[in-house]
Design a protein around this motif. Structure first.
Motif, PDB file in Angstrom:
ATOM      1  N   ASN A  74       9.988   5.653   2.331  1.00 50.85           N
ATOM      2  CA  ASN A  74       9.234   6.785   1.781  1.00 50.85           C
ATOM      3  C   ASN A  74       9.655   7.084   0.345  1.00 50.85           C
ATOM      4  OD1 ASN A  74       8.004   6.998   4.255  1.00 50.85           O
ATOM      5  ND2 ASN A  74       9.320   8.658   4.984  1.00 50.85           N
ATOM      6  N   ALA A  75      10.960   7.009   0.070  1.00 50.19           N
ATOM      7  CA  ALA A  75      11.446   7.264  -1.288  1.00 50.19           C
ATOM      8  C   ALA A  75      10.949   6.196  -2.254  1.00 50.19           C
ATOM      9  CB  ALA A  75      12.972   7.316  -1.286  1.00 50.19           C
ATOM     10  N   TYR A  76      10.880   4.949  -1.793  1.00 49.98           N
ATOM     11  CA  TYR A  76      10.386   3.862  -2.649  1.00 49.98           C
ATOM     12  C   TYR A  76       8.918   4.088  -3.006  1.00 49.98           C
ATOM     13  CZ  TYR A  76       9.132  -0.824  -4.217  1.00 49.98           C
ATOM     14  OH  TYR A  76       8.665  -1.890  -4.954  1.00 49.98           O
ATOM     15  N   LEU A  77       8.102   4.465  -2.013  1.00 49.65           N
ATOM     16  CA  LEU A  77       6.683   4.726  -2.275  1.00 49.65           C
ATOM     17  C   LEU A  77       6.508   5.901  -3.228  1.00 49.65           C
ATOM     18  CD1 LEU A  77       5.111   4.254   1.276  1.00 49.65           C
ATOM     19  CD2 LEU A  77       4.839   2.765  -0.708  1.00 49.65           C
ATOM     20  N   ALA A  78       7.280   6.965  -3.013  1.00 51.74           N
ATOM     21  CA  ALA A  78       7.175   8.136  -3.884  1.00 51.74           C
ATOM     22  C   ALA A  78       7.567   7.788  -5.315  1.00 51.74           C
ATOM     23  CB  ALA A  78       8.057   9.260  -3.344  1.00 51.74           C
ATOM     24  N   LEU A  79       8.594   6.953  -5.472  1.00 54.89           N
ATOM     25  CA  LEU A  79       9.033   6.549  -6.809  1.00 54.89           C
ATOM     26  C   LEU A  79       7.977   5.683  -7.486  1.00 54.89           C
ATOM     27  CD1 LEU A  79      11.348   6.553  -8.878  1.00 54.89           C
ATOM     28  CD2 LEU A  79      12.253   4.520  -7.745  1.00 54.89           C
ATOM     29  N   ALA A  80       7.361   4.768  -6.726  1.00 59.38           N
ATOM     30  CA  ALA A  80       6.321   3.907  -7.294  1.00 59.38           C
ATOM     31  C   ALA A  80       5.105   4.727  -7.727  1.00 59.38           C
ATOM     32  CB  ALA A  80       5.917   2.842  -6.281  1.00 59.38           C
ATOM     33  N   GLN A  81       4.729   5.707  -6.923  1.00 63.29           N
ATOM     34  CA  GLN A  81       3.598   6.563  -7.286  1.00 63.29           C
ATOM     35  C   GLN A  81       3.921   7.423  -8.498  1.00 63.29           C
ATOM     36  OE1 GLN A  81       2.862   8.659  -3.646  1.00 63.29           O
ATOM     37  NE2 GLN A  81       1.781   6.941  -2.673  1.00 63.29           N
ATOM     38  N   ALA A  82       5.159   7.885  -8.588  1.00 65.13           N
ATOM     39  CA  ALA A  82       5.559   8.690  -9.742  1.00 65.13           C
ATOM     40  C   ALA A  82       5.556   7.869 -11.024  1.00 65.13           C
ATOM     41  CB  ALA A  82       6.946   9.286  -9.506  1.00 65.13           C
ATOM     42  N   ASN A  83       5.774   6.558 -10.896  1.00 63.59           N
ATOM     43  CA  ASN A  83       5.767   5.678 -12.072  1.00 63.59           C
ATOM     44  C   ASN A  83       4.368   5.197 -12.432  1.00 63.59           C
ATOM     45  OD1 ASN A  83       8.545   5.880 -12.368  1.00 63.59           O
ATOM     46  ND2 ASN A  83       8.958   4.083 -11.091  1.00 63.59           N
ATOM     47  N   GLY A  84       3.350   5.676 -11.707  1.00 60.82           N
ATOM     48  CA  GLY A  84       1.969   5.370 -12.081  1.00 60.82           C
ATOM     49  C   GLY A  84       1.318   4.247 -11.316  1.00 60.82           C
ATOM     50  N   THR A  85       1.952   3.714 -10.286  1.00 55.58           N
ATOM     51  CA  THR A  85       1.327   2.659  -9.486  1.00 55.58           C
ATOM     52  C   THR A  85       0.314   3.297  -8.544  1.00 55.58           C
ATOM     53  OG1 THR A  85       3.390   1.407  -9.565  1.00 55.58           O
ATOM     54  CG2 THR A  85       1.752   0.722  -7.937  1.00 55.58           C
TER      55      THR A  85
END
Length: 401
Positions: A74-85
């Motif tokens: 979940n943290a990986y997905l949230a980080l990827a979305q925060a980076n614009g993916t």
């Protein structure tokens, strides 16, 4: 009551409840109803049969919960979305999490476009988003990594929590360098004979010196431990009954260093004649080392400057020759610059403990060029970095009493 005890009580309670219902003549439960409770009780018992008595968790419940919810993914997905993916692919865990000491370890398949190197670059951001410490390791399986999750460092750790570790330590006399993610960080003096401590005011340097002096005496009551504090020694007055001496002025430190140099020569001769290097440890902790270097460069009081220069020469002698003869030094300073810690002195310091420093230059002086980690440490009293053989580890220094 521990989780293990609660599981036992729950399993036994189900059995007692079923027997109570069956025995009572006026209550006739349906066979399916009784069977359901028997299966539940059996599942708890099977889980308890594989329970780790040290970790005290139920493997069946833990496996079920880890499949339902994976905070790291979940943290990986949230980080990827925060980076614009826009639609990021996530980490996929292969198998269930396993406990390894204080860590939760899992095997993960990397998403397309992600590599071990790129994931390592995101390690700090992932750890921050997760609120835990991570260790990412490459595996033999292509496209897979092993990720260990460690609990976040506590803000306050009592020295009492570290004392049991010394009883289990088989490495001999060791520096106590704080609480790491896997427990107390202990560095044996035979491998790391000298220690450098750096940190700005309020970071925890004085507390660290107290902890080190206390734990050295706890391990080896026969060891000689001397503290030199050239700003008056008031902080170390509570240790007068523990250590052998608290030195408060430059002339007394000069006399003590002369004693160490004499002891060094005697031990060298004894080692040559008897062929042994097994000597009673003698540890000298010098606080405010910058006072000595600044005094040595002073042009006002030439006599005091000569004393300081002589001390610096004897310090270098002990650093170079004392490591195998039981003579150890701990040097602490608030200003870790090139003048306070010359290259020759820094090269002989085997272990490093640094708290937060005020500039990137100071961080580079302590940890080496390009290392800003000491400058980036959070302003938490006692939070520090330990460097043993070039490997950095975050620790929380124990509170002295």
């Amino acid at each position: 009551m521990t989780r293990l005890s609660r599981h036992f009580l729950l399993a036994d309670g189900l059995y007692v409840l079923i027997l109570f219902w069956v025995v009572r003549a006026e209550f006739r439960p349906h066979p399916w109803f009784v069977g359901m409770f028997l299966v539940l009780a059996l599942l708890f018992r099977v889980g308890l049969g594989g329970t780790n008595l040290e970790e005290e968790y139920n493997p069946l419940l833990f496996a079920f919960w880890s499949w339902v919810r994976d905070p790291l993914a979940n943290a990986y997905l949230a980080l990827a979305q925060a980076n614009g993916t826009p639609e990021p692919a996530g980490l996929v865990r292969l198998g269930r999490l396993k406990r390894r000491g204080r860590a939760l370890v899992g095997l993960y398949r990397l998403p397309p476009g992600e590599s071990f190197t790129s994931l390592r670059e995101k390690e700090r951001e992932l750890a921050s988003a997760l609120g835990e410490n991570l260790q990412i390791t490459q595996t033999a399986w292509p496209g897979c990594v092993e990720i260990a999750r460690f609990p976040a460092l506590p803000r306050n750790v009592s020295l009492r929590d570290a004392l049991p570790a010394f009883k289990q330590n088989t490495e001999g006399l060791s520096w106590c360098l704080g609480e790491g993610v896997q427990g107390p960080v202990l560095a044996p003096l035979r491998q790391y004979p000298h220690l450098l401590i750096a940190g700005a005011t309020g970071g925890g340097k004085t507390n660290a010196l107290k902890v080190i002096a206390e734990t050295l005496k706890f391990q080896r009551p026969d060891a000689t431990v001397v503290i030199a504090d050239l700003k008056g020694g008031y902080d170390y007055k509570p240790l007068l009954d523990t250590v052998d001496e608290v030195i408060r002025d430059l002339p007394r430190l000069h006399a003590w260093m002369q004693t160490l140099v004499t002891t060094l020569a005697e031990r060298e001769q004894e080692a040559w004649e008897r062929g042994t290097t097994c000597f009673t440890p003698c540890v000298t902790l010098i606080d405010e080392f910058a006072t000595i270097t600044s005094t040595a460069n002073s042009k006002v009081d030439k006599e005091t400057a000569e004393i300081a220069k002589a001390i610096l020469m004897m310090v270098n002698t002990i650093l170079q020759k004392g490591r195998s003869l039981g003579l150890h030094l701990v040097i602490a300073t608030q200003r870790p610059d090139a003048d306070t810690i010359p290259g020759t002195l820094r090269a002989n310091m085997d272990a490093l403990l640094t708290f937060h420093v005020t500039t990137q230059v100071q961080s580079a002086v302590v940890l080496g060029p390009g290392h800003n980690e000491a400058f980036e440490l959070p302003p938490i009293p006692g939070r520090a970095l330990v460097s043993l053989g070039g490997q950095l580890e975050h620790v929380q220094m124990h509170l002295w009493r």
